[in-house]
Design an enzyme around this catalytic site. Sequence first.
Site, mmCIF file in Angstrom:
data_model
loop_
_atom_site.group_PDB
_atom_site.id
_atom_site.type_symbol
_atom_site.label_atom_id
_atom_site.label_comp_id
_atom_site.label_asym_id
_atom_site.label_seq_id
_atom_site.Cartn_x
_atom_site.Cartn_y
_atom_site.Cartn_z
ATOM 1 N N SER A 109 13.576 49.299 24.593
ATOM 2 C CA SER A 109 12.725 48.311 24.943
ATOM 3 C C SER A 109 13.688 47.034 25.791
ATOM 4 O O SER A 109 15.311 47.285 25.755
ATOM 5 C CB SER A 109 12.374 48.119 24.061
ATOM 6 O OG SER A 109 13.301 46.841 23.119
ATOM 7 N N ALA A 125 13.224 44.316 24.785
ATOM 8 C CA ALA A 125 13.865 43.134 23.902
ATOM 9 C C ALA A 125 15.113 43.622 23.103
ATOM 10 O O ALA A 125 16.146 42.349 22.823
ATOM 11 C CB ALA A 125 12.979 42.926 23.285
ATOM 12 N N CYS A 126 15.353 44.897 23.078
ATOM 13 C CA CYS A 126 16.294 45.092 21.882
ATOM 14 C C CYS A 126 17.565 46.224 22.443
ATOM 15 O O CYS A 126 18.645 46.902 21.642
ATOM 16 C CB CYS A 126 16.317 45.562 20.568
ATOM 17 S SG CYS A 126 14.780 46.623 20.814
ATOM 18 N N GLY A 127 17.321 46.199 23.766
ATOM 19 C CA GLY A 127 18.552 47.495 23.933
ATOM 20 C C GLY A 127 17.716 49.102 23.395
ATOM 21 O O GLY A 127 16.912 49.241 23.648
#
Length: 277
Positions: free
Chosen positions: A117, A119-121
């Site tokens: 994602s 957002a969080c890798g």
Amino acid sequence: MKNIPKSQSKSKVWVVENGQIRSRTDFLVTEEPLEIRLVSPAQTVAVTMRTPGADFDLVAGFLYSEGVIICQEDIQQMSYCVDSDIEAEQNYNIIKVELREELKPNLPSLERHFFTSSACGVCGKTSLESLKIKGCIPVNTNIKITSELILQLPTKLKEAQNIFTKTGGLHAAALFDIEGNLLKLREDVGRHNALDKLIGSAILSKEMPLNNCIVMVSGRSSFEILQKCIMAKIPLLCAVSAPSSLAVTLAQEFKVTLIGFLRENRFNIYTEAERII
């Protein structure tokens, strides 16, 4: 085939301010999936939500960070997918990579990356041992950097963030030399992607390793951000926000100078403080 997607899009918004409402056109950062496919063996190795632009840099940086390639020559060809069985609107969201024939990528190790994602890798567990298996060693450099130079980096990064200035919704990763000159900058909705684009650009330009450079990121330092820097032999990582505990552990293990909360007129040094004068 549709046009290459742009890094920003227009949107109508309603602004509520001082009890009044008005409409206007605003700019949003574009977010679309990018699928990375190997040609041989034919397999998808990752799908990431990214900001279109510098896609080949992103792919090269990702493959390097995962130990699939070690230099630009390992990539025979990269191309957007224009297969007849692919919907036209997805043509620029799929990149096919043809590696050097002798390369035998460890595909099971990439399975945890099948979806990332913005957002969080990368999803899935990682460990210090995984980096040692990839052949990572402590960063070896004799560079010394003044605190005055470090304090100049946030302003230089901000001034170079062209898309962020318009959208307010992008992370950035910037590469500086040891005199504090900005060498290059990449932006993306995902902070891991921004760093992959930066490292990938250096790979494709045959500028590796980066053991005499400084990297600054606009967000926080996580395990994965440190991992990518270690793979590229970057000795000094600066971040606007805080590091995670595992990032500090990793920086200690591999001798990376880790700086956090770099803003205004202060910063914290978490590891290898002797490199800062």
